[in-house]
Structure formats: C-alpha cells, structure tokens
Scaffold this motif. Structure first.
Motif, PDB file in Angstrom:
ATOM      1  N   PRO A  54      10.126   2.872  30.436  1.00  0.00           N
ATOM      2  CA  PRO A  54       8.732   2.204  30.053  1.00  0.00           C
ATOM      3  C   PRO A  54       8.992   1.299  30.257  1.00  0.00           C
ATOM      4  N   ILE A  82      10.729  10.094  35.539  1.00  0.00           N
ATOM      5  CA  ILE A  82      12.367  11.020  35.664  1.00  0.00           C
ATOM      6  C   ILE A  82      11.397  12.417  35.454  1.00  0.00           C
ATOM      7  N   ASP A 111      26.369  10.798  35.969  1.00  0.00           N
ATOM      8  CA  ASP A 111      25.605  10.193  34.948  1.00  0.00           C
ATOM      9  C   ASP A 111      24.900   9.358  34.545  1.00  0.00           C
ATOM     10  N   SER A 112      24.282   9.147  34.430  1.00  0.00           N
ATOM     11  CA  SER A 112      22.606   8.716  34.836  1.00  0.00           C
ATOM     12  C   SER A 112      23.358   7.375  34.260  1.00  0.00           C
ATOM     13  N   ARG A 144      19.035   0.796  34.569  1.00  0.00           N
ATOM     14  CA  ARG A 144      18.726   2.610  35.496  1.00  0.00           C
ATOM     15  C   ARG A 144      18.275   3.262  36.288  1.00  0.00           C
ATOM     16  N   PHE A 158       8.518   9.248  30.849  1.00  0.00           N
ATOM     17  CA  PHE A 158       8.576   8.061  31.114  1.00  0.00           C
ATOM     18  C   PHE A 158      10.447   7.490  30.615  1.00  0.00           C
ATOM     19  N   SER A 159      11.501   7.220  30.748  1.00  0.00           N
ATOM     20  CA  SER A 159      12.761   6.978  30.541  1.00  0.00           C
ATOM     21  C   SER A 159      12.469   5.468  30.350  1.00  0.00           C
ATOM     22  N   GLN A 169      21.724  -0.508  28.377  1.00  0.00           N
ATOM     23  CA  GLN A 169      21.244  -0.341  29.527  1.00  0.00           C
ATOM     24  C   GLN A 169      20.307  -0.112  29.337  1.00  0.00           C
ATOM     25  N   GLY A 170      18.391   0.273  29.785  1.00  0.00           N
ATOM     26  CA  GLY A 170      17.201   0.583  29.558  1.00  0.00           C
ATOM     27  C   GLY A 170      17.003  -0.524  28.171  1.00  0.00           C
ATOM     28  N   ALA A 171      17.640  -1.117  27.866  1.00  0.00           N
ATOM     29  CA  ALA A 171      17.160  -1.912  26.700  1.00  0.00           C
ATOM     30  C   ALA A 171      16.376  -3.102  27.665  1.00  0.00           C
ATOM     31  N   GLN A 175      26.190  10.570  41.658  1.00  0.00           N
ATOM     32  CA  GLN A 175      25.715   9.504  40.408  1.00  0.00           C
ATOM     33  C   GLN A 175      26.457  11.194  39.751  1.00  0.00           C
ATOM     34  N   VAL A 212      21.267  11.883  39.606  1.00  0.00           N
ATOM     35  CA  VAL A 212      22.332  12.716  38.678  1.00  0.00           C
ATOM     36  C   VAL A 212      22.833  13.965  39.023  1.00  0.00           C
ATOM     37  N   ARG A 221      25.636   2.672  26.934  1.00  0.00           N
ATOM     38  CA  ARG A 221      24.586   3.365  27.115  1.00  0.00           C
ATOM     39  C   ARG A 221      23.086   2.610  26.208  1.00  0.00           C
ATOM     40  N   LEU A 222      23.780   1.643  25.074  1.00  0.00           N
ATOM     41  CA  LEU A 222      22.794   0.831  24.651  1.00  0.00           C
ATOM     42  C   LEU A 222      22.290  -0.014  25.272  1.00  0.00           C
ATOM     43  N   ASP A 247      25.771   6.141  35.574  1.00  0.00           N
ATOM     44  CA  ASP A 247      26.126   5.475  36.993  1.00  0.00           C
ATOM     45  C   ASP A 247      25.170   4.875  37.923  1.00  0.00           C
TER      46      ASP A 247
END
Ligand SMILES: Cc1cc2nc3c(=O)[nH]c(=O)nc-3n(C[C@H](O)[C@H](O)[C@H](O)COP(=O)(O)OP(=O)(O)OC[C@H]3O[C@@H](n4cnc5c(N)ncnc54)[C@H](O)[C@@H]3O)c2cc1C
Lengths: 508, 488
Positions: free
Chosen positions: B449, B369, B158-159, B147, B446-447, B213-215, B156, B404, B210-211, B161
């Motif tokens: 981290p 963010i 949605d986050s 992300r 800190f979306s 992304q960021g994982a 963008q 976004v 979404r699950l 994208d």
C-alpha cells in the motif's frame, strides 16, 4: 510438580483437565521429567495458554510432530500441537493448501495426489508436519524449500498475541503472506507458535495413488508408470557430477535429483543392516565415483521422451554411468515411491547405528563448498578406520533446489550413541567441520557446539540482531529458546545470547 | 557546523544540494500525496558514505528518505512524509558489481536501471525476471525491494524473488548483509572461497530481506543487492489467446503456470495492450484497441540448450491439448498486434515516454493481489464505481499477472488521465480512494500500500502493525528512516 498449582489450574481452565498433565508416566512418554504437557485444541487456546505462561513466567516449548524435539533440562511447559490436525483447504486453481501443525505430509500429499498435485517435503519425510518449516528435502529441485513455500500464516507470538500474516489478516483468505508492507514471514521462525499455514503446492504427473504390492517392509509396485523413471548415475570425478547436476537443473527436466551416495541408495532399498551392508559393498565396487539419483516424470504426451532424451545426452557428455542395480524393477520401484513419498529417512539415518549426526549447508549449491565437504569426508573416513562410526562410503550427499538455483549438501556420521568414544569422536568431528566452514569462508555453520559469538562475529553479528528481535517479541523470555531453524535440532534461541546457553550435547 | 554542511561534507559539496528547484523536484511526484519540500539532497557514491549519513542522521535526529530510481515517481513513497528531510539519492550508484553465468546471479548497486542491466546480463547469456515494462529510469534494486510482480511466474518461487541478498545500512547506522552474503567473512573472502551471494534466507532462522522488502525505505538503506537471473532461451515461440471470457483465460493461465510450460505469461485487457503497443497517438491506439478482443493472454514457450526445437514443439502440443479442454485457441496475433512484437516489447523497459503516460499524460494505478475466483466480482465493482464517479470504464487499463508459480495474481487497474484537467484529476482521485475501499471488502489484498491509502490499509490489521513496530524498533530505533510511511 514442575509448575505452581495456581498456574496449572489456570491453564487447565483453558484447555480442560484432559488436555494437561504432569503425570510421571506421561512425562516418560515425552522423554523428560521436567515438563508439564498441554494440548491446546485451537488458536485461541494456544494464545490464552501462552499468555498464562507469560503471566507466571514459565518457559515453554512447542512441538508439531516432534521429529526435532530435544527436551531442555529445566522446568517447562510443553505445548503439543497434536489436537490441531486439520487440512483446512486445498485450493487447486490457486495452488495452495492450508494446514494445522499436526497434519503430517503423508496425509496432505495423499490428498494432493488425488488432485494431480503434490507438496514440498523435508528429508525427514512423510511423518513430519506439513507446515512449511525447515524443509529441505528430496524433491527440492522442483518443489522449492521450506520457508520459501509458505504463504499466509497464523502465528501466536511468545507473548500470546495472534498475528495473521498477509491475506489471512485482511480477509481470512490464505493466498499471500506478505504485507501490507514488510513481510512478517521474516520473523515467524524466531519463536512463538504457528497455528495454521498455507503452503504452496505443485503439479504432480505421477499416479493418484501408488498401487503398492507386498507386505511391510517389502513393498513394491507391479509396474513402473510409463511416464516415470528412476536412475542412479556415478561419475568419474566430482567436477563431472557437478556439471551433470547443473545441466539437469538448467534444462528443467528432472522432478527430483537427490545426490545420494551409494550408502543412501542401499539403505533405502534394503530392509535390514546385513542386507544394507552387503548391498553397499556391491554398489561401491560398481560405481566409478560420486553419484546421484534422478527421477523424471512426463507431464503430457512427448514430455517424458524429451526429458529422457536430454537426460541421456547429459549423462553421456559428463561420462556418467548408470548403476545397474537401480535399473532392476524392485529397486527402481522402491526408490520411486519411497523418494517421492519420502518414507525412507529412518532407513537412511538411524537404522545403521542407532543415531546420526549431521553437518550441512542449506540453501547453497554443492559446487560452492565442495572442498569443505571433501575435507569433512576425509575426517569422517578417519573415524570409520578407527571403528568409531558405521563403515559406510564416507561420502557427502546433496541436491539442487529450485532447478539448481539453490542447493543443499549434507554429510553425516551414523554411530552408536551409547558408545562414549563414538559419541565424543562424532561431536569433535562436527566441531572441526564447523570450524573449517567458518575459517574457510564456506558457509555459516549450523549444528555444532561452536560458541554463537564465534559464528556470529563472522556473519554480520546476526546473533546480536536476532537476540534483539527475539527480545522484542519475547520480553519475558519465556518463549521457546527453540524455534524453526534450518536445522531442526538447532534453535532460534541458540542463535542468540539472550537465553541461557544451550548445554552441550549429552550422551544418552 | 550546521547540519546540512555536515551532510555535504560526507558526500562532497558537488554531491549535495539545497537549491530550491532541486528541492522542489523531490517534493512531489505523480501520486496524490501532498507535496512536502525536503531540506537537502545528498548523492552518496559508496556504502561507507551511506553509513556515515545514517549515523549523522541519528545524531542530529534528521529524517532520511532513500531514493534509487530517477523520476517520474508514481507512488508517493519518496515524497517526504515530514519536514526537514534529507533525501538520499542513490541513483548515481551505478556499479554492476558482478554477473556470474555459472551461478545465474548478478549483483548491482541501487542506481542501476533495467535499461543498464539487461545488456550486461545478456552478454553473459542470462536474463532478468522483470516487471512489465518498467520505466527507463526504474532502479532494479528499487523494483525488487517493492516486490513488484514479474512477468515469468514460473521462475518466481517466492514473492521475494528475484531478490537474493542485500547489504543494508539499518536505521541505527549498522551495516548488515542478508542471506548467504552475511558470512563467513567479507564478500571478497567469500568470493575467494568460490562463494556467491545467492541464498536468500538466514543467517539463523530470520529472513532478513523480507523485513526490508515492502518497507518503502523505512528500515534502512540498501547499498547493493544480488538477484537471481534466468538463462537466455535459444528459441522462443510466443502466442496470444484472445477472449471475451476472462474465466477461460485464467483457466488456461492456471495450467500453463502449474505445469511450468511457459516463461512470460500475463493477461491484459484491450485498453492496456493498445496503450503498450501503440506507436502513433491517438490514431494507432484507437485502431489497435478496436482490433483487439476484450482480454488477451500472452505467453511464451522457450527452449534452452538441449534440443530446443523439440522441447518447444512438445510443449506447444501439450498446450494445444489444454487449450482444447479450456475451449480457446492460441494464435500468433491478436487483432493488429503480433505475439512476436509483444515479446520484443516486454523483454525491455518501456520506451520513452513511459507507456503509462502516453495516452493522457498521467496514470494512477490501483493494484492488489487476488486469486482468480475473486476476479470477476472485483472487476465488476471497479466498473460500477468507475461509472458512478464519471470515469469511462472502457478507458481503464487492466493488467493481470499470475505470481509465485500460480498461487496468486497481481491485478492492476491503470487509470489514465489528463493531469491538466482539474475535473478529471478530481474524478480519478475520488475513484482511486473509493475503489480501494470497496475492493478491500471483496478480498483484494493491498500487499504494497502506498500514498494516501496506505495507512487505512495497514491499520486494518492492528496485530500486524504492532509486530511491524517491534521490528522497526530494533532496526530503526530513532525512526530516522522515511517517517510517515506505512504504519511508522
Ligand atoms: C531422521 C531425520 C531426518 C531429517 N532429515 C531432514 C532433512 O532432510 N531436511 C530437513 O530440512 N530436516 C530434516 N530433519 C529435521 C526436520 O526438519 C525436522 O524433523 C522437521 O522439520 C521437524 O518437524 P516437527 O514438526 O516434527 O518438529 P518438532 O520437533 O515438533 O519441532 C522442531 C522445532 O520447531 C519448533 N516448533 C514445532 N512446531 C512448531 C509450531 N507449530 N510453531 C512454532 N514452533 C514450532 C519446536 O519447538 C522445535 O524447536 C530430520 C530429522 C530427523 C529426525
């Protein structure tokens, strides 16, 4: 009594005696004799009562504004969110608004208009919840679609745990719903209760309030604002229509592009069925083929003129023809306020026959499954010929979303649900259309009676994955067998094999 | 057969390694994460091999760490969090599977870098919404899975994208496709029916991508991803607005993004812009920096197929009016840096060496963010702490990226430092932790981290940790995927 006295008392202790009822007259008002209704007033009450439902193993369902409520046929608790009706924040500089579930879009949008802003709205319209649920609608071209609009969210799980996503969990702010780490926005529509949500908002170049004149049901505007225009164009072929639609999306000139077929326009601008059918007949004669309605709005000097010029050029290149009736002041005015405030859905759907049943593809652009839709339309026209459904033009409609990156298409039958033959014919039609979506590899069908195993096995077994995730959040299986889906009537539980199967649609 | 040999058998001996020097390379990165040497490296070439690797890992209880980008790595997410790890290096999976102009979408394997994808989409009349100056070796898929903020906030929505769909082998060894790609049927069958893999949500009411992304590789291994692309403009007119008053620039940025008037749009301070644009070090850097205003907002007005000149000139007029109201003036150059040069620079990945390493050889980022209303306080706290911990505050690069469609803003502090100077390293390390803690207290979110601070950040929201673990329990029940990261 549907639930035990002990459970009733414990829930009553949370919400107070005035906010729980199993009185038969109240049940009637909610269209189900199986329910006990509970009206929580805040998130903590929601969490507390959901914990009690788990303790007593009572299934529950939640409603925000009830536009997609189909009561089940077993004893259950009905959580009506109508007491949670506050707009909590409108943050202009950071382009979001925070709402509770019973804020309706009409209220939120009215507040936003005053600030030169607007929000996305589902096609069901102004009377439905402003939560970014479901939510494919008329303004999707410039305001995105349902879940892609949500930011931070407060969510009570099926076990009664309060989860605050993103910034609201970190600092109580509402500007981001993702993380830390993976985004739980991925699972909030599988069940539980959304109690507050932040939704994206958008620039609005229209008036702060429409200066409506006249009386219900015939309102109009004294004049069309100089920076706004509504037109309806028909095209010689569906290929030309698609070309025009894509060009409009890519050139970023339109505020709204609604792929209305003539019957959707006529139902919008008329106030009763007789007038509607007469108008449709006139339109059908005038249009040269499939069409769409487009609204452009200038946001600053010169912007409107540029957009209008490009629109005219695209229409010329694609051999589009303007429907003269829509250039008429009253028709244009009606379409303008009705399709930006989205107040025409009952006219479009229920008025003609009492009921409508829809097949749709959500998210995917029109051009990708046009063959499927055309076949659905052929089958629909057979029902029209047999007199089983309302004789409209039989066509599908659709629109681009996010400037044509995504899209939505839909075809529905309007009919009299009290007529057994009509009811059966429409449901058979839906199953046939769904089957074609699957076997033709067009899209994962929603809204049909096809068994979920049949659908899921063609789509990476998502029903099994979803069932596992549902169970991880709802170990006692009391949670809503429903939940947000892309189609209100379709439910998250129904996408799994975890809960008892949904009974077939029943004729009223 | 010992476990390593079984892994090697899947990918072929030439694509596996247990050489000490190779293992050493993967054991550390440029972050402050403690080095841990992996046991083995595999370089699969196909999704089928990846599925076999994950299944074998489940059978043998072997932790896996997926890596897509080439070195240097900066965030500690690909450094093993535990012993005995097999690194699954996907950087050799370089197929650009499909690019479709008509649908504005591309589909690529995880090893494809920005440097490789940009020319390919350009040939089709498309462009990427990409992060600011990614390093040459950065994987496009990796960037989207993280992300990372992108420089055209208008596009963008949605986050998540520009990510569209993914194929992922979840930690339990089963392959899944998200969004429109899920079905019906295979990808080839969908293509034959005229379909594309673009709609990100579903199937059903879950938002599967979404699950993942960021994982940080803790849920599964992505074997390809599709992404939305934008059209190549026919005409572009970039501008800069300089000011010592950041509030005025954020006001302007708000209106530009809100009214969707501009494509690229971001703000940097003089340190960052000089670090990005300087060619000769250190002379150019100092000169440029001296010539620049404290803050610079960069934006680009674009015209497409229909009357591009007219569109651009109309929008510029609209922007001029907004600028008058805000009290700023857009110009074609800030100090010695022209808007055209900035545009050319940011439409490509960074040249070599990576721009963040040019000044002192290393860089530690602090990013989060936020919203404009909170920025002033957050910036002043960062300044105070820098002074307190002996870091020259004027040496901090700052990058602000509206995200976004203007609903929030990525704020990034670049702490350039000399990695061979132990005292400087120690100072930056302390500042990094202290600043993260302090900024969190004033609304910095800190979306994403990473590394040493991740656990502290994630654990602040116990309910969310519990929910994430429920999801993890379904997708990666044996905790095979990148153990030790985030809250897993
Ligand atoms: C005439 C008509 C036209 C429509 N047109 C469209 C359209 O064009 N586009 C479109 O997208 N949809 C359309 N719909 C469906 C539409 O999405 C829903 O009507 C709307 O989203 C429902 O909102 P609601 O709050 O009224 O839902 P409800 O009926 O209250 O609930 C719908 C579902 O969500 C669950 N739910 C409700 N509130 C919550 C909550 N707070 N937390 C968790 N779960 C909750 C419910 O249990 C139920 O399963 C239409 C419906 C009708 C009747």
């Amino acid at each position: 009594m549907a639930i035990s006295k002990e459970a009733y008392k414990e829930i009553e202790d949370v919400v107070g005696p005035e906010n729980i009822s199993d009185d038969p007259s109240i049940k009637d008002a909610y269209r189900s004799q199986y329910l006990t209704v509970v009206l929580p007033g805040n998130t903590e009450e929601v969490a507390a009562v959901v914990k009690l439902f788990n303790k007593h193993k009572i299934p529950f369902q939640v409603q925000s504004t009830g536009w997609s409520f189909y009561p089940p046929e077993y004893d259950f608790i009905f959580v009506d969110m109508r007491r949670m009706n506050r707009i909590i924040e409108i943050n202009e500089k950071n382009m979001y608004a925070v709402v509770e579930p019973y804020v309706i879009v009409a209220e939120l949008q009215a507040e936003l208009f005053k600030r030169g802003l607007t929000c996305n709205m589902k096609g069901s319209g102004a009377n439905t919840t402003a939560l970014a649920m479901s939510g494919h609608g008329h303004m999707g071209l410039s305001t995105g679609t349902g879940d892609r609009n949500d930011l931070a969210t407060e969510w009570v799980t099926d076990e009664g745990e309060i989860i605050r996503l993103g910034t609201v969990g970190a600092s109580g702010e509402w500007f981001c719903g993702d993380g830390p780490g993976p985004s739980l926005r991925g699972v909030i529509r599988i069940g539980g209760v959304m109690t507050k949500q932040s939704t994206k908002i958008y620039h609005w170049g229209g008036p702060t309030k429409y200066a409506l004149e006249g009386n219900s049901p015939r309102y109009t505007l004294p004049e069309i604002p100089a920076n706004m225009m509504v037109r309806y164009y028909s095209f010689p072929t569906v290929e030309k229509l698609i070309e025009a639609e894509l060009k409009i999306g890519e050139s970023e000139i339109a505020f709204e592009l609604m792929g209305f077929c003539p019957s959707m326009v006529s139902s919008n601008i008329t106030t009763n069925n007789e007038e509607d059918f007469a108008t449709l007949e006139r339109f059908t004669k005038e249009v040269q083929g499939p069409g769409f309605m487009v609204i452009i709005i200038g946001n600053f000097p010169g912007d409107f003129e540029y957009k209008k010029m490009v629109l005219e050029q695209i229409i010329k290149e694609t051999k589009g023809k303007s429907l003269k009736a829509v250039e008429d002041h009253n028709a244009e005015a009606t379409l303008l306020f009705q399709c930006t405030r989205v107040t025409g859905s009952i006219r479009e759907t229920f008025r003609a026959g009492g009921m409508f049943s829809s097949m749709m593809v959500q998210g995917q652009r029109y051009d990708l499954h046009v063959e499927w839709l055309e076949q659905a339309a052929v089958w629909k026209r057979e029902l029209i010929k047999k007199g089983l459904i309302i004789a409209d033009d039989g066509q599908q409609f659709g629109w681009g979303e996010e400037q044509g990156h995504l899209g939505h298409t839909e075809i529905f039958c309007r009919y009299n649900p009290y007529d057994a033959d009509s009811f059966k014919a429409v449901h058979d039609w839906m199953d046939k259309v769904a089957k074609l979506a699957l076997t033709g590899h067009y899209s994962v069908p929603v809204n049909s009676a096809l068994p979920i195993e049949e659908i899921g096995s063609q789509a990476c077994n998502y029903h099994i994955w979803l069932g596992k995730i549902k169970q991880a959040f709802d170990p006692n299986l009391v949670g809503a067998r429903t939940g947000f889906s892309y189609v209100g009537a379709d439910t998250a539980g129904a996408h799994t094999l975890v809960y008892p199967p949904k009974p077939p649609a029943k004729q009223p | 057969m010992v476990v390593e040999a079984k892994f090697a058998k899947i990918v072929g001996a030439g694509n596996a390694s247990s050489q000490k020097e190779t293992l050493e390379e993967y054991s550390r990165d440029m972050s402050f994460v403690n080095p841990v040497r992996p046991a083995f490296i595999v370089r699969p070439k196909t999704a089928a091999e990846i599925e076999k690797i994950v299944n074998l890992a489940n059978e043998t209880n072997t932790p896996l760490v997926p890596v897509s980008s080439g070195s240097p790595h900066f965030r500690g997410d690909t450094v093993p969090g535990t012993g005995g790890v097999v690194i699954v290096d996907l950087s050799g999976m370089k197929k650009i599977i499909k690019i479709t102009r008509h649908n504005r979408v591309a589909m690529v394997e995880p090893g494809v870098t920005f440097a490789e994808l940009i020319p390919a989409v350009t040939r089709e009349g498309l462009r990427l919404n990409m992060p600011l100056l990614p390093r040459q070796s950065k994987s496009v898929v990796g960037s989207m899975l993280e992300r990372e903020p992108v420089i055209m906030p208008k596009y963008q929505w949605d986050s998540s994208d520009p990510l569209a769909c993914i194929e992922v082998v979840f930690g339990n060894g089963e392959t899944f496709r998200t969004g429109q790609a899920a079905g019906p049927g295979t990808i080839e069958e969908q293509w034959a029916a005229g379909g594309v893999q673009k709609t990100p949500y579903g199937p059903g009411p879950a938002q599967w991508q979404r699950l993942v992304q960021g994982a940080q590789g803790t849920m599964g291994i992505v074997t390809w991803a599709s992404l939305r692309c934008e059209l190549l403009p026919e005409l572009e007119q970039p501008f800069v607005v300089g000011s010592a008053n950041l509030g005025k620039l954020t006001d302007l940025a708000h209106w530009l993004v809100r009214m969707k008037l501009v494509n690229e749009c971001f703000m940097v301070n003089n340190t960052d812009l000089a670090a990005i644009m300087a060619e000769k070090w250190p002379t150019d850097y100092c000169d440029l920096k001296d010539s620049l205003p404290r803050w610079i907002l960069f934006y680009n007005v674009a015209g497409y197929h229909y009357s591009p000149e007219e569109r651009v000139s109309t929008q510029i007029k609209g922007i001029t009016d907004i600028c008058k109201q805000v009290g700023v003036e857009p110009v074609k150059a800030a100090g010695k840096v022209s808007a055209n040069e900035i545009l050319k620079t940011v439409q490509k990945p960074s040249g070599e060496p990576y721009w963040k390493l040019r000044y002192k050889g290393a860089c530690q980022d602090i990013f989060f963010i936020t919203i404009y209303d909170k920025l002033e306080r957050q910036l002043s706290i960062m300044n105070e702490l820098a002074n307190q911990y002996g870091f020259q505050s004027s040496d901090i690069g700052i990058y602000l990226q509206p995200m976004v469609q203007g609903t929030n803003c990525h704020c990034e502090f670049n702490l350039f430092y000399d990695p061979t100077n132990p005292r400087e390293v120690a100072r930056v390390k302390t500042l990094y932790t202290k600043a993260t803690e302090a900024l969190m207290k004033v609304g910095a979110f800190f979306s994403r981290p990473y590394d040493t601070t991740a656990r502290m950040i994630v654990n602040q929201n116990a309910a969310s940790v519990d929910a994430l673990n429920r999801v993890k329990g379904v997708l990666d029940p044996n905790h095979i995927m990148n153990p030790g990261k985030l809250c897993f």
